[in-house]
Design an enzyme around this catalytic site. Structure first.
Site, PDB file in Angstrom:
ATOM      1  N   ASP A  47       9.453  -5.686   4.163  1.00 34.15           N
ATOM      2  CA  ASP A  47       9.972  -6.647   5.145  1.00 34.15           C
ATOM      3  C   ASP A  47      11.453  -6.497   5.513  1.00 34.15           C
ATOM      4  O   ASP A  47      12.292  -6.298   4.628  1.00 34.15           O
ATOM      5  CB  ASP A  47       9.857  -8.079   4.594  1.00 34.15           C
ATOM      6  CG  ASP A  47       8.539  -8.389   3.963  1.00 34.15           C
ATOM      7  OD1 ASP A  47       7.600  -7.603   4.109  1.00 34.15           O
ATOM      8  OD2 ASP A  47       8.455  -9.423   3.286  1.00 34.15           O
ATOM      9  N   GLN A  63      13.464  -5.240   2.161  1.00 33.43           N
ATOM     10  CA  GLN A  63      12.793  -5.118   0.866  1.00 33.43           C
ATOM     11  C   GLN A  63      12.706  -3.628   0.530  1.00 33.43           C
ATOM     12  O   GLN A  63      12.220  -2.830   1.346  1.00 33.43           O
ATOM     13  CB  GLN A  63      11.390  -5.727   0.945  1.00 33.43           C
ATOM     14  CG  GLN A  63      11.385  -7.234   1.066  1.00 33.43           C
ATOM     15  CD  GLN A  63      11.685  -7.907  -0.264  1.00 33.43           C
ATOM     16  OE1 GLN A  63      10.824  -8.070  -1.119  1.00 33.43           O
ATOM     17  NE2 GLN A  63      12.929  -8.311  -0.465  1.00 33.43           N
ATOM     18  N   TRP A  71       5.618   0.214  -3.542  1.00 35.21           N
ATOM     19  CA  TRP A  71       6.177  -1.105  -3.840  1.00 35.21           C
ATOM     20  C   TRP A  71       6.492  -1.197  -5.325  1.00 35.21           C
ATOM     21  O   TRP A  71       5.710  -0.747  -6.168  1.00 35.21           O
ATOM     22  CB  TRP A  71       5.184  -2.204  -3.429  1.00 35.21           C
ATOM     23  CG  TRP A  71       5.815  -3.560  -3.476  1.00 35.21           C
ATOM     24  CD1 TRP A  71       6.457  -4.196  -2.453  1.00 35.21           C
ATOM     25  CD2 TRP A  71       5.895  -4.436  -4.602  1.00 35.21           C
ATOM     26  NE1 TRP A  71       6.947  -5.414  -2.887  1.00 35.21           N
ATOM     27  CE2 TRP A  71       6.605  -5.579  -4.189  1.00 35.21           C
ATOM     28  CE3 TRP A  71       5.461  -4.366  -5.920  1.00 35.21           C
ATOM     29  CZ2 TRP A  71       6.878  -6.656  -5.051  1.00 35.21           C
ATOM     30  CZ3 TRP A  71       5.724  -5.426  -6.774  1.00 35.21           C
ATOM     31  CH2 TRP A  71       6.425  -6.565  -6.338  1.00 35.21           C
ATOM     32  N   GLU A 224       3.255 -15.931   4.822  1.00 31.10           N
ATOM     33  CA  GLU A 224       4.385 -15.140   4.344  1.00 31.10           C
ATOM     34  C   GLU A 224       5.456 -15.079   5.435  1.00 31.10           C
ATOM     35  O   GLU A 224       5.158 -15.087   6.625  1.00 31.10           O
ATOM     36  CB  GLU A 224       3.923 -13.721   3.983  1.00 31.10           C
ATOM     37  CG  GLU A 224       2.957 -13.719   2.809  1.00 31.10           C
ATOM     38  CD  GLU A 224       2.821 -12.350   2.137  1.00 31.10           C
ATOM     39  OE1 GLU A 224       2.530 -11.371   2.830  1.00 31.10           O
ATOM     40  OE2 GLU A 224       3.020 -12.285   0.901  1.00 31.10           O
TER      41      GLU A 224
END
Ligand code: FRU
Length: 493
Positions: A47, A63, A71, A224
């Site tokens: 993001d 991010q 991730w 989100e």
């Protein structure tokens, strides 16, 4: 390696920086790297965070996992720009280091930035896992120079969700209304996504106001990255719902009542209907424009579901969309034109006008494009007997590899077909356009990304494809009958 025990924030940042420094030159050589979309120097990005126009420059945080192309414990990468097109990488701004954000499966999750009397203030979610339970809190970090950030010693500034059964508690978006700071947080209750509203006099003391808006049961199980802003005489709430199928970036338009803390909406739409457009964040810039940038990916095809995607073997994964403005259209819906600054990228220009697209006769037979193009077309639909008209994009010479962007004149559907794009991505997407005398499309191609606009920028469709670098052929075709072409402009970027 991410440190497993407590570490100073400064050391955590230095570790992360040295991990990136070791790899970034080799990552830069990858032919799949994008040419004008923003990417991290290496490894993982998701993001956009903390978008802000601060002291005359645009800041973009994101991010970031600076240890692998996947991730992992979340950091905030950082870059700035003078024109929203060319970005300068800055040192990583936030790294997990404290009891409330140091966790291999957590970290410094998404959030936003505000200018508090010259102090750049980041509000973000600290995520840790204890005894299998996810603990999410809201935290503050500040900077006087917009580069070096200190975490506030009084963190967390919000230490738990309201005690009403809310679960998930993340992605604070902060704004000022009159003299008060407001924050919304993405959350969920009883399997319904919602946005929770808080207020504060100083960004440190926060009071819970209530639920700003929630799903009616059809709008996802968790919202989100909610974002909320005034536009004209109305308010817009954007969010990325979990569990709403293909719909990944929703907007609602309505009215805000600061007395009750309620947002009553009457219009719902999609910010982008593509496969890969998630978590758009907005900010107000120096020209008074509301600008949004989103992550060009989606969780659906992420590692734990499938694999990391073709770029991960070259040690990077993920990028940001080009910036778009958000505007209220005449009928009260939204449109999202790309920022005009992108025009600086235009190089050779090819122009065609008042010609015909004849079935079976390629209009651009010898056209060898580039993996970076901007295309604007207007086709005549009124009175046209053709079944279909469309572009062949990023095609190999023998057309074994190709991406089709077509319009069906009967069903009025725009169709993005990547089943032959690359042997990897796959999938067909359709979106119904409004009836019109002409079909106008505006397309941006950059290596692995295609952003398409239709219906006067009310429809946007963003997808990733991974063709061979040599697949740069382009054509415009018609099926069933001749289609009149009003104008076609192509720029190499
Ligand atoms: C959205 C999201 C956020 C979260 C972040 C973690 O893509 O899941 O809700 O803060 O990513 O990286």
């Amino acid at each position: 390696e991410l440190p497993k025990t407590k570490i100073s924030h400064r050391d955590a940042l230095l570790n992360a920086e040295s991990s990136i420094a070791k790899i970034k030159d080799s990552v830069n050589k990858d032919l799949l790297r994008l040419k004008y979309h923003f990417m991290a120097p290496a490894y993982w990005i998701n993001d956009p965070n903390g978008l802000i126009f601060y002291k005359g420059e645009y800041h973009l945080f994101y991010q970031h996992y600076p240890y692998a192309p996947q991730w992992g414990s979340m950091h905030w990468g950082h870059a700035k720009s003078k024109d929203l097109v060319h970005w300068e990488h800055l040192p990583i701004a936030l790294a997990p280091s404290e009891s409330y954000d140091l966790d291999e499966k957590g970290g410094c999750y998404s959030g936003s930035a505000v200018d508090d009397n010259g102090v750049m203030s980041l509000l973000y979610t600290g995520t840790i896992i204890r005894d299998g339970k996810v603990i999410q809190t809201q935290n503050l970090a500040t900077s006087k120079d917009g580069i070096t950030f200190e975490k506030y010693e009084g963190n967390p500034v919000i230490s738990s969700p309201p005690e009403d059964g809310s679960s998930n508690f993340r992605d604070p978006k902060v704004w000022k209304h009159e003299d008060t700071w407001y924050m919304i947080i993405g959350s969920s209750k009883d399997e319904k996504g919602n946005a929770l509203l808080y207020k504060s006099p100083d960004l440190r003391q926060w009071d819970y106001v209530g639920v700003l808006a929630e799903s009616d049961g059809t709008m996802g199980t968790m919202w989100e990255c909610p974002d909320f802003f005034p536009l004209g005489d109305r308010y817009v709430l954007m969010f990325s719902p979990m569990g709403m199928g293909d719909r990944k970036a929703i907007y609602l338009i309505g009215d805000m009542d600061y007395e009750t803390g309620k947002f009553e909406w009457d219009v719902i739409g999609d910010v982008d209907t593509g496969f890969e457009y998630y978590a758009p964040q907005s900010f107000l810039d120096g020209k008074g424009r509301r600008v949004i940038i989103a992550w060009l990916n989606a969780w659906d095809w992420m590692p734990w579901f499938k694999n990391f995607g073709p770029t991960s073997k070259n040690n990077w994964c993920g990028a940001m969309s080009t910036p778009r403005t958000v505007e209220l259209d005449v009928d009260g819906r939204l449109k999202f034109p790309p920022v005009e600054e992108l025009k600086v990228l235009r190089r050779e220009h090819y122009h065609h006008a008042n010609t015909k697209v004849v079935p079976g006769v390629p209009l651009l037979p010898e056209y060898v494009g580039s993996d970076c193009l901007e295309i604007k077309v207007e086709l005549q639909l009124a009175g046209c007997q053709a079944e279909e008209v469309g572009f062949v994009l990023r095609a190999s010479k023998d057309r074994e590899q190709q991406t089709l962007l077509s319009y069906n004149l009967q069903s009025k559907e725009l169709r993005f077909d990547r089943s032959k794009s690359d042997g990897w991505s796959g999938g067909i997407q359709t979106v119904r356009l409004e009836a019109s005398e002409t079909l106008q499309l505006h397309i941006f191609i950059d290596t692995c990304v295609i952003e398409v606009y239709a219906d006067n920028y009310r429809v946007a469709l963003t997808n990733n494809i991974y063709p061979d670098p040599s697949s740069v052929h382009l054509d415009l075709y018609a099926v069933g009958d001749i289609v009149n072409l009003n104008t076609l402009d192509i720029w190499k970027l």
